[in-house]
Design an enzyme around this catalytic site. Structure first.
Site, short mmCIF file in Angstrom:
data_model
loop_
_atom_site.label_atom_id
_atom_site.label_comp_id
_atom_site.label_asym_id
_atom_site.label_seq_id
_atom_site.Cartn_x
_atom_site.Cartn_y
_atom_site.Cartn_z
N LYS A 188 -23.12 -34.01 -5.68
CA LYS A 188 -23.25 -34.16 -4.23
C LYS A 188 -22.93 -35.60 -3.83
CE LYS A 188 -27.53 -32.62 -4.16
NZ LYS A 188 -28.82 -32.07 -3.70
N THR A 221 -31.92 -35.60 8.57
CA THR A 221 -31.45 -35.01 7.32
C THR A 221 -32.61 -34.63 6.40
OG1 THR A 221 -31.26 -37.23 6.35
CG2 THR A 221 -29.29 -36.30 7.40
N GLY A 223 -34.99 -32.70 4.25
CA GLY A 223 -34.93 -31.39 3.64
C GLY A 223 -33.53 -30.88 3.36
N THR A 224 -32.53 -31.75 3.45
CA THR A 224 -31.15 -31.30 3.25
C THR A 224 -30.95 -30.73 1.84
OG1 THR A 224 -30.38 -32.98 4.79
CG2 THR A 224 -28.75 -32.01 3.35
N GLY A 225 -31.46 -31.42 0.81
CA GLY A 225 -31.30 -30.95 -0.56
C GLY A 225 -31.99 -29.62 -0.80
N CYS A 226 -33.22 -29.49 -0.29
CA CYS A 226 -33.95 -28.23 -0.42
C CYS A 226 -33.16 -27.10 0.23
CB CYS A 226 -35.32 -28.33 0.27
SG CYS A 226 -36.38 -29.66 -0.28
#
Length: 509
Positions: A188, A221, A223-226
């Site tokens: 990412k 942004t 919680g973007t990864g979750c």
């Protein structure tokens, strides 16, 4: 997973996939279990949750963590899986070594379950979230995953190396991590600098799928990864292909980030807008919205173009000059209206990136006419447009009331020309009489323009509702058929006599 359900029965069961999230809770709703359940629902799944930790947090930070006994997590997992079919599992924050070991034991007893692990090791602020004994336990869990989705800092920790600052190095680290654990790794680029934001799905042998887009300027942004990892698990359960799932998940997340500023949640880094597109009536992301599907479905038509006498003779350099001049004259008429159609797309575009791209395309279409066409044709009087040329232009103009349908109608003029130009240029011998035309459509500049056009139309396809998407697909397919007809036309067609270069019926469909 219910051991009494066979694979065949599972395939014929409800089309809505059941996704289990194993993660911590975020009472502010932006990350963890809450973000996972929203993402799963937004991507067409039924979300379930086994909670590993309770946090006290908001958009400004975490003030406390309570971890229930690992035995209770095992009880949650065993109870839900004894009753409910589980099509995929997303794993997030696991908090302690005991919690990780409980999760590992449960997964180990269920081989074949699709698993996405978001290894929560380091916070956005750089704080380490796992003790070293828990990190060691996590490494024993990783081989049970199908896909790992670490951020750049977590990727470095898992390899025991410094964090990378260049995209090429991130991909290299992801490849080596994939090889170490025999898994796929999502590299990412969100934490890198620059205007572009790349992601790539990497296996032990290198990149399997890559996506890239403009960086979205928003502070929201959280919680973007979750959200991305939960979406990836859900969309894989729907389409069965990790590459397609990434493309769909990335497109959905970009839409959620674009709409994030519409929410008013807290005074820190707010959450993404998981349901922004759905509130506007957009459909759940499906493989039908992927342009790769549209392109692959054109295989018969593309073969039909290759089989046209015009293309075969053009490839060989034996096409009579009068036939090529007829084509160029009609193409010159086409490009003038095509330029106006591109300007119309710029006028309707919803954001600056798309406005600028289509506007530059309009200017480029006129420059192409002024350079290549005038150079070949001189200043001869304009011919009458052929019925085929008029039909194509009428189709483009008729699409101009709907931005999504218009850009879908525009796209084949980029994509098919690039496809044809690249293949013809690669086989052209020195001194080819039409080398200038071949070079124009096989140049790096045209490749870049085509790639951007595909990416922009893909974004549009992923943010519209099912009715509009169907209209986009019809417009794209019709333009593709018109392209085939355009290459097949001859001066005899314009004069009303039978065509000497017929269109293959099977290619039209």
């Amino acid at each position: 997973m219910d051991p009494g359900i066979t694979d065949g029965e599972r395939m014929s069961a409800s089309r809505i996939p059941n996704i289990l999230s194993i993660a911590g809770a975020d009472p502010s709703g932006g990350a963890g279990i809450q973000a996972d359940l929203k993402s799963i629902a937004a991507c067409g799944g039924y979300g379930m949750a086994a909670i590993t930790a309770l946090t006290a947090q908001n958009t400004r930070g975490v003030t406390g963590v309570h971890t229930p006994p690992a035995e209770f997590l095992t009880q949650q997992l065993e109870t839900v899986s004894a009753d409910v079919r589980i099509d995929a599992v997303k794993i997030g924050m696991l908090a302690t070594a005991e919690v990780i070991e409980a999760t590992t034991s449960w997964l180990g007893a269920r081989p074949g379950t699709a698993v996405v692990v978001d290894p929560v090791l380091i916070s956005t602020s750089g704080d380490r979230l796992l003790e070293h004994d828990a990190e060691a336990a996590l490494r024993r869990l990783l081989p049970l995953a199908d896909v790992l989705t670490p951020n750049i800092a977590e990727l470095a920790v898992l390899l025991g190396e410094p964090a990378s600052t260049r995209w090429e190095d991130v991909v290299d680290q992801a490849t080596r991590l994939a090889e170490r654990y025999s898994v796929l790794v999502l590299a990412k680029g969100g934490h890198l600098s620059g205007h572009r934001c790349p992601d790539a799905l990497v296996g032990p042998d290198g990149v399997l799928a890559a996506v890239e887009g403009a960086r979205i300027d928003t502070p929201n942004t959280h919680g973007t990864g979750c959200s991305l990892s939960a979406a990836l698990a859900t969309l894989w359960a729907g389409c069965g292909d990790w590459g397609d799932a990434l493309r769909l998940a990335r497109g959905w997340l970009e839409g959620a980030l674009y709409r994030a500023d519409e929410l008013e949640v807290g005074g820190g880094h707010g959450p993404v807008n998981h349901f922004g597109a759905l509130w506007d009536g957009a459909a759940v992301p499906t493989a039908g919205a992927l342009l790769t599907t549209w392109w692959n479905d054109l295989s018969a038509l593309r073969s039909g173009i290759d089989d046209l006498p015009f293309i075969r003779l053009l490839r060989d350099g034996t096409l009579p000059s009068e036939d090529f001049h007829f084509y160029l004259a009609q193409d010159s008429l086409y490009l003038r209206t095509y330029s106006r159609v591109l300007s119309r797309a710029a006028e309707l575009a919803p954001n600056r990136e798309e406005q600028q791209f289509w506007a530059s395309g309009a200017v480029g279409a006129l420059e192409e006419e002024g350079n290549l066409h005038v150079l070949r044709l001189g200043h001869a009087p304009d011919p009458e447009p052929s019925p085929t040329t008029s039909s194509y232009l009428n189709h483009l103009v008729a699409s101009g009331d709907s931005y999504p349908e218009l850009v879908a109608a525009i796209l084949p003029c980029y994509w098919l020309y690039q496809d044809i130009g690249q293949r013809l240029a690669s086989s052209a011998s020195p001194g080819h009489p039409y080398a200038d035309w071949l070079a124009a459509y096989s140049s790096p500049e045209f490749d870049e323009a085509t790639s951007r056009a595909i990416a922009l139309v893909q974004k549009v396809a992923l943010r519209v509702g099912s009715t509009t998407l169907a209209g986009m697909r019809r417009a794209f397919d019709e333009s593709s058929r018109q392209e085939l007809s355009f290459f097949a036309q001859t001066p005899e067609d314009t004069a009303g006599r039978p065509a000497s270069l017929p269109i293959p019926v099977a290619a039209i469909g």
